[in-house]
Design a protein around this motif. Structure first.
Motif, PDB file in Angstrom:
ATOM      1  N   LEU A 146       0.833  -1.198   0.000  1.00 53.45           N
ATOM      2  CA  LEU A 146       0.000   0.000   0.000  1.00 53.45           C
ATOM      3  C   LEU A 146       0.868   1.249   0.000  1.00 53.45           C
ATOM      4  CD1 LEU A 146      -2.657  -0.821   2.756  1.00 53.45           C
ATOM      5  CD2 LEU A 146      -3.081  -0.607   0.314  1.00 53.45           C
ATOM      6  N   PRO A 147       0.385   2.310  -0.652  1.00 55.72           N
ATOM      7  CA  PRO A 147       1.073   3.590  -0.509  1.00 55.72           C
ATOM      8  C   PRO A 147       0.723   4.201   0.845  1.00 55.72           C
ATOM      9  CG  PRO A 147      -0.836   3.827  -1.927  1.00 55.72           C
ATOM     10  CD  PRO A 147      -0.731   2.375  -1.578  1.00 55.72           C
ATOM     11  N   VAL A 148       1.642   4.979   1.388  1.00 50.97           N
ATOM     12  CA  VAL A 148       1.414   5.677   2.655  1.00 50.97           C
ATOM     13  C   VAL A 148       1.873   7.116   2.447  1.00 50.97           C
ATOM     14  CG1 VAL A 148       2.056   5.836   5.095  1.00 50.97           C
ATOM     15  CG2 VAL A 148       1.775   3.583   4.025  1.00 50.97           C
ATOM     16  N   ILE A 149       0.952   8.072   2.622  1.00 51.71           N
ATOM     17  CA  ILE A 149       1.293   9.476   2.409  1.00 51.71           C
ATOM     18  C   ILE A 149       1.734  10.105   3.722  1.00 51.71           C
ATOM     19  CG2 ILE A 149      -1.044  10.388   2.754  1.00 51.71           C
ATOM     20  CD1 ILE A 149      -0.397  12.290   0.325  1.00 51.71           C
ATOM     21  N   LYS A 150       2.800  10.901   3.631  1.00 49.91           N
ATOM     22  CA  LYS A 150       3.313  11.626   4.796  1.00 49.91           C
ATOM     23  C   LYS A 150       3.559  13.063   4.359  1.00 49.91           C
ATOM     24  CE  LYS A 150       5.413  12.263   8.792  1.00 49.91           C
ATOM     25  NZ  LYS A 150       4.736  12.355  10.018  1.00 49.91           N
ATOM     26  N   PHE A 151       2.781  13.991   4.933  1.00 47.65           N
ATOM     27  CA  PHE A 151       2.923  15.411   4.618  1.00 47.65           C
ATOM     28  C   PHE A 151       3.983  16.043   5.507  1.00 47.65           C
ATOM     29  CE2 PHE A 151      -1.264  14.676   2.851  1.00 47.65           C
ATOM     30  CZ  PHE A 151      -1.241  15.458   1.703  1.00 47.65           C
ATOM     31  N   ALA A 152       4.740  16.980   4.950  1.00 47.56           N
ATOM     32  CA  ALA A 152       5.682  17.763   5.761  1.00 47.56           C
ATOM     33  C   ALA A 152       4.888  18.511   6.824  1.00 47.56           C
ATOM     34  CB  ALA A 152       6.471  18.728   4.886  1.00 47.56           C
ATOM     35  N   SER A 153       3.721  19.040   6.442  1.00 42.82           N
ATOM     36  CA  SER A 153       2.789  19.686   7.357  1.00 42.82           C
ATOM     37  C   SER A 153       1.411  19.666   6.711  1.00 42.82           C
ATOM     38  CB  SER A 153       3.199  21.129   7.634  1.00 42.82           C
ATOM     39  OG  SER A 153       2.215  21.767   8.431  1.00 42.82           O
ATOM     40  N   MET A 154       0.379  19.431   7.501  1.00 45.39           N
ATOM     41  CA  MET A 154      -0.984  19.406   6.976  1.00 45.39           C
ATOM     42  C   MET A 154      -1.734  20.698   7.283  1.00 45.39           C
ATOM     43  SD  MET A 154      -1.887  15.435   7.749  1.00 45.39           S
ATOM     44  CE  MET A 154      -3.435  15.425   6.867  1.00 45.39           C
ATOM     45  N   ASP A 155      -1.082  21.641   7.949  1.00 45.45           N
ATOM     46  CA  ASP A 155      -1.698  22.911   8.332  1.00 45.45           C
ATOM     47  C   ASP A 155      -0.796  24.061   7.897  1.00 45.45           C
ATOM     48  OD1 ASP A 155      -3.967  21.835  10.034  1.00 45.45           O
ATOM     49  OD2 ASP A 155      -2.246  20.964  11.067  1.00 45.45           O
ATOM     50  N   HIS A 156      -1.436  25.180   7.508  1.00 47.20           N
ATOM     51  CA  HIS A 156      -0.668  26.364   7.138  1.00 47.20           C
ATOM     52  C   HIS A 156      -1.415  27.609   7.607  1.00 47.20           C
ATOM     53  CE1 HIS A 156       2.182  28.857   5.055  1.00 47.20           C
ATOM     54  NE2 HIS A 156       1.171  29.547   4.547  1.00 47.20           N
ATOM     55  N   ASP A 157      -0.669  28.577   8.086  1.00 45.62           N
ATOM     56  CA  ASP A 157      -1.224  29.850   8.524  1.00 45.62           C
ATOM     57  C   ASP A 157      -0.643  30.953   7.641  1.00 45.62           C
ATOM     58  OD1 ASP A 157      -2.135  32.130   9.801  1.00 45.62           O
ATOM     59  OD2 ASP A 157      -1.401  31.542  11.784  1.00 45.62           O
ATOM     60  N   PHE A 158      -1.496  31.592   6.843  1.00 45.34           N
ATOM     61  CA  PHE A 158      -1.051  32.698   6.001  1.00 45.34           C
ATOM     62  C   PHE A 158      -0.826  33.971   6.813  1.00 45.34           C
ATOM     63  CE2 PHE A 158      -3.166  30.164   2.619  1.00 45.34           C
ATOM     64  CZ  PHE A 158      -2.102  30.061   1.739  1.00 45.34           C
ATOM     65  N   GLY A 159      -1.250  33.942   8.067  1.00 41.59           N
ATOM     66  CA  GLY A 159      -1.100  35.125   8.909  1.00 41.59           C
ATOM     67  C   GLY A 159      -2.135  36.171   8.539  1.00 41.59           C
ATOM     68  N   THR A 160      -1.788  37.450   8.720  1.00 38.26           N
ATOM     69  CA  THR A 160      -2.692  38.550   8.403  1.00 38.26           C
ATOM     70  C   THR A 160      -2.433  39.001   6.974  1.00 38.26           C
ATOM     71  OG1 THR A 160      -2.739  39.247  10.709  1.00 38.26           O
ATOM     72  CG2 THR A 160      -3.416  40.874   9.069  1.00 38.26           C
TER      73      THR A 160
END
Length: 157
Positions: free
Chosen positions: A45-59
């Motif tokens: 099976l493939p297994v996905i691993k994200f460097a990060s699943m969340d991002h904050d663009f800020g203001t």
């Protein structure tokens, strides 16, 4: 998939064991080897691993378009295929790696968020559909959008 192979094996055993002869004696080495290989293949099976699943663009200022690229690695043993990426609203446009990602390979999902007509804290989701055991992953981003004071621009994060 392992369950379906196991269920098929149990069903075959149950059907053949009802006869008076010993079903195990009718299985030759070639048939057993094919079954063993099929079982081993089903575990890939493939297994996905994200460097990060969340991002904050800020203001950001209302009317600004911002971009972020989520990177991922296939940590599994089969090709990873992203079949669809869907944003939670029309203000976000996703693009993604469309070719299969080999084990150990990397891919990207880029999101472009247009803050026109938005104000205050914004939280958005992007649903990724893929061929992993789980089948979907959710990426998140947020931004604090302030009222427009000037022109419109594009900012990459």
């Amino acid at each position: 998939m392992k369950r379906s192979v196991a269920m098929l094996a149990i069903a075959a055993l149950a059907l053949t064991s009802c006869k008076k002869e010993n079903a195990a004696l009718r299985i030759d080495d070639a048939t057993a080897k094919k079954a063993e290989l099929a079982h081993a293949e089903s575990g890939k099976l493939p297994v996905i691993k994200f460097a990060s699943m969340d991002h904050d663009f800020g203001t950001i200022e209302e009317g600004t378009t911002v971009e972020h690229t989520y990177t991922f690695t296939n940590e599994g043993t089969a090709d990873l295929v992203v079949s669809n990426v869907k944003a939670s609203c029309g203000c976000t446009i996703p693009s993604y790696t469309q070719s299969p990602v080999k084990p150990g390979g990397t891919g990207e999902i880029k999101v472009t968020f247009n803050s026109s007509g938005k104000s205050g804290n914004q939280s958005k989701q992007v649903t990724v559909t893929l061929n992993t055991e789980k089948g979907t992953e959710i990426l998140n981003f947020k931004a604090n959008v302030t009222p427009k004071a000037g022109g419109i621009g594009v900012v990459k994060h």
